[in-house]
Structures are given as structure tokens and as C-alpha cells.
Write a protein that holds these residues in place. Structure first.
Motif, PDB file in Angstrom:
ATOM      1  N   HIS A  81       0.983  -1.237  -0.028  1.00 66.25           N
ATOM      2  CA  HIS A  81      -0.013   0.062   0.157  1.00 66.25           C
ATOM      3  C   HIS A  81       0.913   1.130   0.042  1.00 66.25           C
ATOM      4  N   ASN A 336      -6.916   2.093   7.117  1.00 65.39           N
ATOM      5  CA  ASN A 336      -5.848   1.655   6.712  1.00 65.39           C
ATOM      6  C   ASN A 336      -4.816   2.738   6.933  1.00 65.39           C
ATOM      7  N   SER A 465     -10.103   2.975  -0.004  1.00 67.32           N
ATOM      8  CA  SER A 465      -8.696   2.663   0.818  1.00 67.32           C
ATOM      9  C   SER A 465      -7.697   3.379   0.220  1.00 67.32           C
ATOM     10  N   SER A 469      -5.166   6.216   2.365  1.00 65.08           N
ATOM     11  CA  SER A 469      -3.755   6.229   2.468  1.00 65.08           C
ATOM     12  C   SER A 469      -2.876   7.396   1.937  1.00 65.08           C
TER      13      SER A 469
END
Length: 530
Positions: A81, A336, A465, A469
């Protein structure tokens, strides 16, 4: 037509791994966990284990930068990620950066960079490209699951993942690493949709919640196991080990039955009944379940084949609102961002980043198991609201600690307060909010729209997500306390959303849920009964 009574159904066979025996009534209703049902669920949740191992393989990447000769450590996210835009923020936006040195948090990490001589940008693309693949997989997931069946979709995802890991194992250059992670991402994107759908379609209504949310435990377990393995083996050995759950699932797919509801949708009624018999046991009376599935499927055939644009018709408005709303709120609540950057958050407070992340990992699995045990007794909506309330309180505590720190008050208390707040958030999220949105998504859409809806909802989840992030560091630079207060507010909004809009699906068949959510289908179904 009189409905089968469901009173007390959620208490039947409270053990998730029951043997399918029990009383005569239980056997007749097919409500127990038979061996083939447990095995089928195990094979399906291997996909969630793959999800957990793939997302966290090779673990974290650490950067150090110097500003005004003061070292500041920024330990980043799980590398899958580390989006390129975040690295771009470090390199481009922070023009004052004078040095950028890579540190390693595991031998596997150090090995992949030393062996192939990757630059920071190449390593960052290697991590980030999996998320791009996951979005592509999410877009394809519904179409593949409708065309090839639920088992076929899981098989395709396994092939993607195996090809990806093989590319990493035999890579001699950065481009092959990127190719491998892209393929792994595609496989994970498909799995994130098809696994909860398959489990919800094979499990009896009184056990559906527990079986479906086992996937969250498997994701957490995969993450933890990969963390420890990655610290003691080389990166190529780690990639080889990651193939094992893919092969287990791929081979198991030849044994488990296909989803009865998908078989009914494509007109294979005999195969549908045979699948139900296998799942419920030879002595179970499946006549009512088979008849209800067949009746509902025939009524759906009166409607045109579901297309993507059809999702936005009025009859699907509530299902779409619930599905998309839960995914957006789940991600925008900060999950996240907090988990990816937890180590640097703890270190900014003068705490041990490693200790904090270990405690987070230890908390998640038992809290997820506790949520599973309660899910089919208390219901989806109460657990969702309790979980969201916990995330709200956790972020409120963390935000308060940062606010006190900013005002230089209670200096000896603020680190512990932030630590407690983040752990409350993580435990509460694992308790329900992590898995329940995926479970509800698999329950609320009719079979003719499930492919299009699943693709959209999965894509929304992955994209949300990505947004969190990306903006998390910007928010923390703006105000650490304000960031957590925003996440706390979104947690409170999730509680209201659950109370006012989310339906309770406990102890109801998928056909009953979908008919109540989609009034036109319900009306036609009632007409056919009369």
C-alpha cells in the motif's frame, strides 16, 4: 405461503464446527454445519488467507529524512500500500529533503533490494502496483463470478496469484517484480468479492454470519504469519511459501460444490438440488430451501439480465446505498491510514513502534473471533453499531491525547492515552466493522445484479482505501488531533447509518433479504405465490 419459523435459529448448533448431528429437527432443517459445508468454507477462506499474506508480504519499508539537521523517522505502510503518489509526496513536495536512506525491517526486505539493486522509486512501484491490480480485479470480479461461477472465479484468482508469485521468485529485474505484484493484485481484487459471496450462498441462514466473517480472521492470521516468516527467510523463499495457500484452494475447488444459487441462475436445477444435498447432508429436508431458491430465480428471470447501469434504478436504490455506504464509511473511518502508519504514530509520541504494532496484531485475531461468535446471535446491525461506536471512542481518545500534547498538558499521560485510543480503535474495527460490510454486501443484492453490484462495491472499497492512504500524511501534517477527531466523527456517522439505513439480515434467507430490499422483485414474488 407460510414461512418457516426462525425463532431461535441463531442458537442452533452454536459451535461453528459442529458435526452435523444434533436433534432430528436440526437435521431436517439442514441448519447444522456439515463436514462438506465446513470444508467448503475452509477452501473459500483460503482466499482470505491469500489476501492477508499477499497484502503484507515483504512487510514495511522505512525512510529517513533530515530537516534542519534533525533526524525524523517515517516508517511507512505495508509495502503493498505504498502508493506511488505517497512516495512522490516525500520526494517532490518536501523540497527541503536533503537525504533519503532506506532502512529495512526484515531480512526479506533487505534481500530483495540488495539482490536486484532496486531504487526507492522502483521499490515503491513494486509495492504500489498491487493496489492498481486489485482495482482491476475488483472491476472484473462480478463478471467473472457470473460467467464462470463462484468456484471458477476463485480458480482464476488463484492462477493470477500463482503467476504473480512465480514472476517474483524468478525475477531478475524490477519490471518482472512489478508484473508479479500486478497479477497478485488482480487475484486479490477478485477474491475480495467472490469469497464472501460464495460463503453467503452456501451457508444456512442461521450460520451464514459466522461462516462469512471467518474470512476476517483468516486475513488477520495471514498477515501475522507472513510477518514472522518474512523475518526469518529470504524474499524468494517467502514468495515460494506464499504459493502454498493458492495451491490448497485451487486443488480444493475440484472437491467442493458450486453455489446452488448460481446453478439455479443458469438454469441447472438438478445440479442446484444436488449441491444443496451435499451441503446440508443426505438426511436433511431441502425441499423448502430448494423451492424458495427456484421460485426466486424464476421471478428474477422476469427482469432483464442485470447490467451495470441497471444498478442505478430505483428498485436497487436501497441495496446500492447500503453496499456503497458501508464500504465508504469503513475505509474513510481511517482504518488503513491508522494501521499503515501506526508505527510512526507511536514513535512520534515517544513509544516503541514495534511494541505498538505487535499489540495491534495480537488484539485483532481474538476480537475478530469474538465478533464471529456473537454475529449470528446478536445480529449484524447491533455488532456493526457497537464496532463503529468503539472506533469513534478510540479515535476520540487518540485525538484528545494529541490535543493535550499540542498544548503541552499532561505530558506523562498523553503517550499512554494515545496508545490506548489506537488499540481500542483497532480492536473495535476487527470486532465487526472489518468484516460485516463484506457480509452484508454479499446478502443484499439479488442474484441477477450481484455481479455488477459486487464489482462496483469492491472497486469503491479499494478506491476509498487508496484515498485514505494518500491523504493520511497530509492530514497528520495539518493536525494530528484534528485527523483523529475527523475519523471519530465518521465512526459516529457509521453508527447512525447502521441504525437508520442498514437492514438486519440475521436468520433470513438470501431470497427474503433481497425481496425486502427490492420491492419490485418482492411484489412479483408475492404475485407468483398467490
Amino acid at each position: 405461503m407460510e414461512r418457516e419459523s426462525t425463532e431461535g435459529a441463531g442458537l442452533i448448533n452454536s459451535s461453528l464446527l459442529g458435526n452435523g448431528g444434533g436433534s432430528g429437527d436440526e437435521a431436517e432443517s439442514g441448519s447444522s454445519a456439515t463436514a462438506i459445508l465446513v470444508f467448503s468454507t475452509f477452501i473459500a477462506v483460503c482466499g482470505s488467507f491469500i489476501f492477508g499474506t499477499s497484502v503484507n508480504a515483504l512487510l514495511t519499508l522505512k525512510f529517513k529524512r533530515k530537516k534542519n539537521k534533525i533526524d525524523q523517522s517515517v516508517e511507512s505502510v505495508s509495502i503493498s500500500h505504498i502508493y506511488f503518489c505517497v512516495i512522490d509526496w516525500y520526494i517532490v513536495t518536501n523540497a527541503y529533503m536533503t537525504t533519503l536512506q532506506i532502512g529495512y525491517s526484515s531480512p526479506a526486505e533487505k534481500g530483495i533490494i540488495d539482490d536486484l539493486g532496486l531504487s526507492v522509486a522502483e521499490y515503491s512501484v513494486f509495492g504500489s502496483i498491487m493496489s492498481i491490480g486489485a482495482m482491476l480485479g475488483a472491476v472484473m470480479s462480478g463478471w467473472i463470478a457470473d460467467l464462470m461461477g463462484r468456484r471458477g472465479a476463485m480458480g482464476i484468482s488463484d492462477i493470477f496469484c500463482i503467476m504473480g508469485w512465480l514472476a517474483i521468485i524468478f525475477s531478475k529485474a524490477a519490471w518482472l517484480l512489478d508484473f508479479g505484484r500486478l497479477f497478485i493484485g488482480c487475484g486479490v481484487g477478485i477474491l475480495s468479492y467472490v469469497v464472501p459471496v460464495y460463503i453467503s450462498e452456501i451457508a444456512p441462514k442461521n450460520l451464514r454470519g459466522r461462516f462469512a466473517t471467518v474470512l476476517q480472521v483468516m486475513i488477520a492470521s495471514g498477515s501475522a504469519i507472513t510477518f514472522f516468516i518474512g523475518a526469518i527467510v529470504s524474499w524468494r523463499a517467502l514468495a515460494l511459501i506464499e504459493i502454498i495457500p493458492c495451491l490448497v484452494q485451487l486443488l480444493g475447488l475440484f472437491i467442493i460444490p458450486e453455489s446452488p444459487r448460481w446453478l439455479a441462475k443458469i438454469g441447472q436445477e438438478k445440479e442446484c438440488e444436488a449441491a444443496i444435498h451435499r451441503l446440508r447432508g443426505g438426511s436433511a429436508d431441502i425441499s423448502q430451501e430448494a423451492a424458495e431458491i427456484s421460485d426466486y430465480t424464476k421471478n428474477l428471470q422476469l427482469l432483464p439480465e442485470g447490467r451495470f447501469l441497471d444498478l442505478f434504478q430505483q428498485i436497487y436504490a436501497r441495496s446500492l446505498t447500503v453496499g456503497v455506504g458501508l464500504m465508504v464509511l469503513q475505509q474513510l473511518g481511517g482504518a488503513n491510514g491508522i494501521s499503515f502508519y501506526a508505527s510512526s504514530i507511536f514513535e512520534s509520541l515517544g513509544l516503541s513502534g514495534k511494541l505498538g504494532t505487535i499489540v495491534m496484531a495480537v488484539i485483532q485475531v481474538p476480537m475478530a473471533i469474538f465478533g464471529i461468535l456473537l454475529l449470528d446471535k446478536s445480529g449484524r446491525r447491533p455488532l456493526l453499531m457497537i464496532s463503529a461506536a468503539g472506533t469513534c471512542i478510540g479515535c476520540l481518545i487518540a485525538g484528545l491525547s494529541f490535543s493535550l500534547k499540542d498544548h503541552r498538558l499532561w505530558k506523562e499521560v498523553t503517550p499512554a492515552l494515545a496508545f490506548v485510543g489506537i488499540q481500542v480503535y483497532v480492536g473495535s474495527f476487527a470486532f465487526g466493522l472489518a468484516g460485516i460490510p463484506w457480509l452484508i454486501m454479499s446478502e443484499i443484492f439479488p442474484i441477477n445484479m450481484k455481479g455488477s453490484a459486487g464489482s462496483l462495491v469492491s472497486l469503491v472499497n479499494w478506491f476509498s482505501s487508496w484515498i485514505v492512504s494518500y491523504i493520511f500524511n497530509f492530514l497528520m501534517e495539518w493536525s494530528s488531533a484534528g485527523t483523529f477527531f475527523i475519523f471519530s466523527g465518521i465512526g459516529g456517522l457509521t453508527v447512525l447509518f447502521g441504525a437508520k439505513i442498514v437492514p438486519e439480515t440475521k436468520d433470513r434467507t438470501l431470497e427474503e433479504i433481497q425481496a425486502s430490499m427490492n420491492p419490485l422483485t418482492a411484489a412479483r414474488r408475492q404475485t407468483s405465490w398467490n
